[in-house]
Design a protein around this motif. Sequence first.
Motif, short mmCIF file in Angstrom:
data_model
loop_
_atom_site.label_atom_id
_atom_site.label_comp_id
_atom_site.label_asym_id
_atom_site.label_seq_id
_atom_site.Cartn_x
_atom_site.Cartn_y
_atom_site.Cartn_z
N THR A 69 52.40 38.79 24.56
CA THR A 69 53.74 38.26 24.79
C THR A 69 54.66 39.39 25.27
OG1 THR A 69 54.50 38.72 22.53
CG2 THR A 69 53.39 36.60 22.93
N ASP A 71 57.34 40.47 23.85
CA ASP A 71 57.67 41.34 22.71
C ASP A 71 56.53 42.30 22.39
OD1 ASP A 71 60.15 40.21 22.44
OD2 ASP A 71 59.52 38.78 20.88
N GLN A 72 55.31 41.81 22.48
CA GLN A 72 54.15 42.66 22.20
C GLN A 72 54.02 43.77 23.24
OE1 GLN A 72 51.08 39.66 22.06
NE2 GLN A 72 51.20 39.46 19.82
N ASP A 74 56.47 45.03 24.87
CA ASP A 74 57.57 45.96 24.60
C ASP A 74 57.22 46.90 23.45
OD1 ASP A 74 60.42 46.76 25.05
OD2 ASP A 74 60.60 46.11 22.96
N ILE A 75 56.57 46.35 22.42
CA ILE A 75 56.15 47.19 21.28
C ILE A 75 55.17 48.27 21.73
CG2 ILE A 75 54.81 47.18 19.12
CD1 ILE A 75 56.03 44.44 18.52
#
Length: 219
Positions: A69, A71-72, A74-75
């Motif tokens: 995703t 967000d993943q 970005d992490i």
Amino acid sequence: MTTPEKPDQVPKWAYLSVSYVLILGAVYLGFIVTINKFETLSDVSLGHFKEAYDGNIALTTEQASDSLTADQKDILLRKVTVIEHNKLHHLGIVKKLYKNNYALLSLFPILSAITAIIAFLIVQKGWNLSGPYLKNYFILFTTLTALVGIYPEVYQQEEGIDKNIRNYLEYEKIQKNIFSYSLTAPLFNKDTIMFNHFVDKINMQEKQLSNIIFKEKVG
């Protein structure tokens, strides 16, 4: 019987003091010039590491696995950035230690050669028959040669360089794993690893590496 110095004659200690300042200034200048030369060489040699990092970041951003995703992704990018700061920290220490070592090793044979020449002249005349200038220069260059020679050993520069290079390479290995996973997730080294498990694994590797660094500093 020694001839008394004339009132307007410059005393020997003044000549020696001036010559000491000039010699020490020349040695220091040589040290600085050698360090600057090393800085130029290192910037050229290490430039491709920055290019490789930027290329991996672009590849991760543009071609990240569809299973991740936003967000993943970005992490993972944030983890890579943090690790890059740690890498640059160790690389900076290596450069500082290595440039000093490089400069000292460059000066050592020059100072040793000058010391050997002065020692040869003293041997020819004998210590008692040698002039005060020759004796003082012998003491000065012997001291400088000894200091330049033992400095890296006293401060364990080679050991410090090796430790920080190892830490740099370990962080780079973690970073490459993140880049690889971002492109192949959930597959990683032919195994299926879910995102949370992969991040936990990365966190554990970082923690272990931090513990190693801490122990090395204390021990």
